[in-house]
Design an enzyme around this catalytic site. Structure first.
Site, PDB file in Angstrom:
ATOM      1  N   ASN A  62       0.822  -1.226   0.000  1.00 26.84           N
ATOM      2  CA  ASN A  62       0.000   0.000   0.000  1.00 26.84           C
ATOM      3  C   ASN A  62       0.851   1.269   0.000  1.00 26.84           C
ATOM      4  O   ASN A  62       0.344   2.365   0.197  1.00 26.84           O
ATOM      5  CB  ASN A  62      -0.990  -0.011   1.171  1.00 26.84           C
ATOM      6  CG  ASN A  62      -0.270  -0.029   2.514  1.00 26.84           C
ATOM      7  OD1 ASN A  62       0.975  -0.099   2.559  1.00 26.84           O
ATOM      8  ND2 ASN A  62      -1.006   0.042   3.603  1.00 26.84           N
ATOM      9  N   ASP A  64       2.941   2.711   1.980  1.00 25.03           N
ATOM     10  CA  ASP A  64       3.083   3.615   3.131  1.00 25.03           C
ATOM     11  C   ASP A  64       4.514   3.571   3.679  1.00 25.03           C
ATOM     12  O   ASP A  64       4.801   4.123   4.735  1.00 25.03           O
ATOM     13  CB  ASP A  64       2.063   3.265   4.235  1.00 25.03           C
ATOM     14  CG  ASP A  64       2.276   1.853   4.802  1.00 25.03           C
ATOM     15  OD1 ASP A  64       3.139   1.110   4.273  1.00 25.03           O
ATOM     16  OD2 ASP A  64       1.576   1.488   5.764  1.00 25.03           O
ATOM     17  N   ASP A  68       3.974  -5.224   4.320  1.00 21.03           N
ATOM     18  CA  ASP A  68       2.718  -5.737   4.857  1.00 21.03           C
ATOM     19  C   ASP A  68       2.437  -7.147   4.338  1.00 21.03           C
ATOM     20  O   ASP A  68       3.167  -7.669   3.496  1.00 21.03           O
ATOM     21  CB  ASP A  68       1.567  -4.782   4.522  1.00 21.03           C
ATOM     22  CG  ASP A  68       1.637  -4.310   3.082  1.00 21.03           C
ATOM     23  OD1 ASP A  68       1.705  -5.189   2.205  1.00 21.03           O
ATOM     24  OD2 ASP A  68       1.670  -3.087   2.825  1.00 21.03           O
ATOM     25  N   ASP A 239      10.189 -17.031  20.524  1.00 22.65           N
ATOM     26  CA  ASP A 239      11.082 -15.926  20.862  1.00 22.65           C
ATOM     27  C   ASP A 239      11.631 -16.078  22.286  1.00 22.65           C
ATOM     28  O   ASP A 239      10.891 -16.454  23.207  1.00 22.65           O
ATOM     29  CB  ASP A 239      10.280 -14.618  20.754  1.00 22.65           C
ATOM     30  CG  ASP A 239      11.136 -13.394  20.990  1.00 22.65           C
ATOM     31  OD1 ASP A 239      12.077 -13.192  20.208  1.00 22.65           O
ATOM     32  OD2 ASP A 239      10.864 -12.644  21.959  1.00 22.65           O
ATOM     33  N   GLU A 293      14.368 -19.905  19.468  1.00 24.01           N
ATOM     34  CA  GLU A 293      15.451 -18.916  19.496  1.00 24.01           C
ATOM     35  C   GLU A 293      16.314 -19.281  20.698  1.00 24.01           C
ATOM     36  O   GLU A 293      16.218 -18.695  21.777  1.00 24.01           O
ATOM     37  CB  GLU A 293      14.904 -17.489  19.644  1.00 24.01           C
ATOM     38  CG  GLU A 293      15.986 -16.474  19.361  1.00 24.01           C
ATOM     39  CD  GLU A 293      15.855 -15.145  20.099  1.00 24.01           C
ATOM     40  OE1 GLU A 293      16.688 -14.266  19.852  1.00 24.01           O
ATOM     41  OE2 GLU A 293      14.948 -14.997  20.940  1.00 24.01           O
TER      42      GLU A 293
END
Ligand code: NOJ
Length: 577
Positions: A62, A64, A68, A239, A293
């Protein structure tokens, strides 16, 4: 401390040692028992090539200036052609973006800057058509301080979610409860005046740690994984999985000889494994994969993350390669040897969004493209599962901020100028040589390095000798060559200080990999007889040699500086008798 700040060093050039070629006998039948460990019924993730997508930087649909989900969907064709089997998308959930998504304020939605849940479903369905699975990032250790759980938790000492986080009184003198230091600098405790207690955060102040000793936390977080499995995800990258638990007595951490804190009481605690075993049970019921991780100090610690009964993580990342920031055949050989002797299925990583790009870490400034191919040839021909980082395949380089005011990463803000943060390795993907590298027509959220003019997908697609085409050939090989898929690993010329060479053997065939990590031409002797391939005939599969790669019954091979030679070796008829 975690290892977010990796130093950039130069390649080592050293001496060289040879061993002669002797026509071979067939020891293979006895010695290749290990090869039968892996077979065609292996689970999908074993031989999958994973590719990390940093959604802010991959493709902006988009315009910006921020990537995305629809941008990612528009590039599935590229990923499919490259040979990627699964993408791991770093956090794209609603977030104040204090740590660029690793501060989640809603685990069951998509941040509007990346799109909607419907966009996610569309991406997942499209990817499925291309045989690409989606792995999400599960930020288990902490939430954002804007998550409703934390807002409630901090509202009063008796709130429903108070015990979902770690709150403690300060010491009598008003100091924090103990000496623990945040990975982002300063105390790991922040005082909250409203309720007059400290909360604990291993990372940034805005990332309060969840209290995994509270069963309600586990229930809610496991529910999050079920939510995403319901949306078709194939697994999670977990994570900071080593930091889930803290010492209940909150004992002070010891300080090492170098003056650095040793995170004895808030890192790698035994309790982590208990939760992981339960999380694995949930994953198993969806046939999903868990990638860790896993920052560990050694292979023994890493081994624990697989679980004593293979009941924890299927793919705990081995970060040991990322700590070797020098082209050193002995160092890589040693790490591979240790991983191999652990008996576990290796997970190879050479870079990610937390460390300078491999192109800079291993490059010498002159031969970086050659070295990028060399490194690819290394981690993509080893036994195990590789995890690529977007842009590695085109030789993207770091673009570190030049001024403090340009830094976006919180780690760079606190660490400047010594640590410039991680913005440099997170710049937009370089799609073509046009404005903003074809990433966006808006203003890219991070500046793109000038190298995009030469190092971009469109240009490299057209160049048969590009890094990109080398990666494509390698991935093609990995997917189809039996020895690369199922073969064992045998180190060759083990005392060679410059050239890393090995065999991957499977039944009556093997792949020979020879990697010259020095800036000099090297003659590499090939004696495959002790491994059952002595009179084998070599057929080149892939090479970066300047001349046509040698074939036939080789006794040695001459390698240009930083070059790679990969060949198929088949048992000759005589040696099969
Ligand atoms: C590890 C992530 O890879 C890193 O980017 C993040 O800052 C920390 N965990 C905290 O979530």
């Amino acid at each position: 401390m975690r290892k977010f700040s990796v130093k950039i060093l130069c390649p080592v050039v050293g001496a060289f040692l040879l061993s002669g070629f002797i026509a071979g006998s067939s020891l293979y039948a006895q010695s290749a028992a290990g090869a039968s460990m892996h077979n065609k019924n292996d689970p999908w993730w074993r031989h999958a090539v994973f590719y990390e997508v940093y959604p802010r930087s991959f493709a902006d649909s988009n315009n910006d200036g921020i990537g995305d989900l629809n941008g990612i969907a528009s590039k599935l064709g590229y990923l499919h052609e490259l040979g990627v089997d699964a993408i791991w998308i770093t956090p794209c959930y609603p977030s104040p973006q204090k740590d660029f998504g690793y501060d989640v304020s809603d685990y069951e939605n998509i941040d509007p800057m990346y799109g909607t849940l419907t966009d996610f479903d569309h991406l997942e369905q499209q990817a499925r058509k291309d045989n690409i699975r989606i792995v999400m990032d599960f930020v288990m250790n902490h939430t954002s301080d804007q998550h409703p759980w934390f807002l409630d938790s901090r509202s009063s000492r008796t709130s429903a979610h108070r015990d979902w986080y770690i709150w403690r009184d300060g010491k009598a003198d008003g100091q924090p409860p103990n000496n623990w230091i945040s990975d982002f600098g300063g105390s790991a405790w922040t005082f909250d005046a409203k309720t007059g207690q400290y909360y604990y955060h291993y990372f940034e102040v805005a990332q309060p740690d969840l209290n995994w000793r509270n069963p309600a936390v586990e229930k809610a977080m496991f529910g999050v994984t079920r939510f995403w499995y319901g949306h078709g995800v194939a697994g999670f990258r977990l994570d900071a999985v080593d930091t889930l638990f803290e010492d209940p007595l909150l004992r002070n951490n010891p300080i090492g000889k170098d003056g650095e804190m040793i995170n004895k009481y808030n890192d790698n605690l035994e309790e982590n494994h208990v939760v992981l075993r339960r999380l694995r049970k949930v994953a198993d019921s969806y046939d999903a994969v868990l990638i860790g991780e896993t920052w560990t100090d050694n292979i023994q610690q890493l081994k624990q993350y697989y679980g004593a009964n293979d009941d924890e993580l299927q793919l705990p990342m081995n970060f040991m390669f990322t700590t070797i920031n020098v082209l050193s055949a002995p160092k890589f050989r040693r790490q591979i040897g240790m991983m191999e002797s652990s008996g576990e299925w290796p997970v190879w990583v050479i870079s990610n969004h937390d460390m300078p790009r491999s192109y800079d870490r291993y490059g010498d400034g002159k031969h970086n493209d050659q070295i990028a191919k060399l490194m690819a040839a290394l981690y993509l021909t080893l036994r195990g599962t590789p995890i690529m980082y977007y842009g590695e395949e085109i030789g993207m380089e770091n673009n570190d901020p030049k001024r403090r005011q340009d830094v976006l990463d919180p780690l760079g803000k606190t660490g400047w100028p010594k640590n410039k943060g991680r913005d440099g390795e997170r710049t937009p993907m370089q799609w073509n040589a046009e404005k903003n590298a074809g990433f966006t027509t808006g203003k890219p959220w991070l500046p793109i390095p000038p190298s995009y003019r030469t190092h971009n997908v469109a240009t490299e697609m057209r160049d048969p000798n590009s890094i990109l085409n080398f990666y494509r050939h390698l991935l093609e090989l990995r997917h189809h060559n039996q020895a690369l898929l199922y073969g064992d690993y045998v180190a060759l010329n083990q005392n060679d200080p410059d050239v890393l060479s090995y065999l991957r053997r499977y039944r009556n065939q093997a792949v020979l990999v020879v990697l010259n990590m020095s800036g000099e031409t090297r003659q590499v002797p090939l004696d495959l007889s002790p491994y059952g391939f002595g009179s084998g005939k070599a057929t080149p599969l892939l090479s970066t040699l300047a001349i046509a790669p040698p074939s036939g019954h080789l006794t040695r091979v001459s390698l240009d500086p930083y070059s790679a030679y990969i060949a198929q070796v088949d048992l000759s008829e005589s040696s099969q008798r």
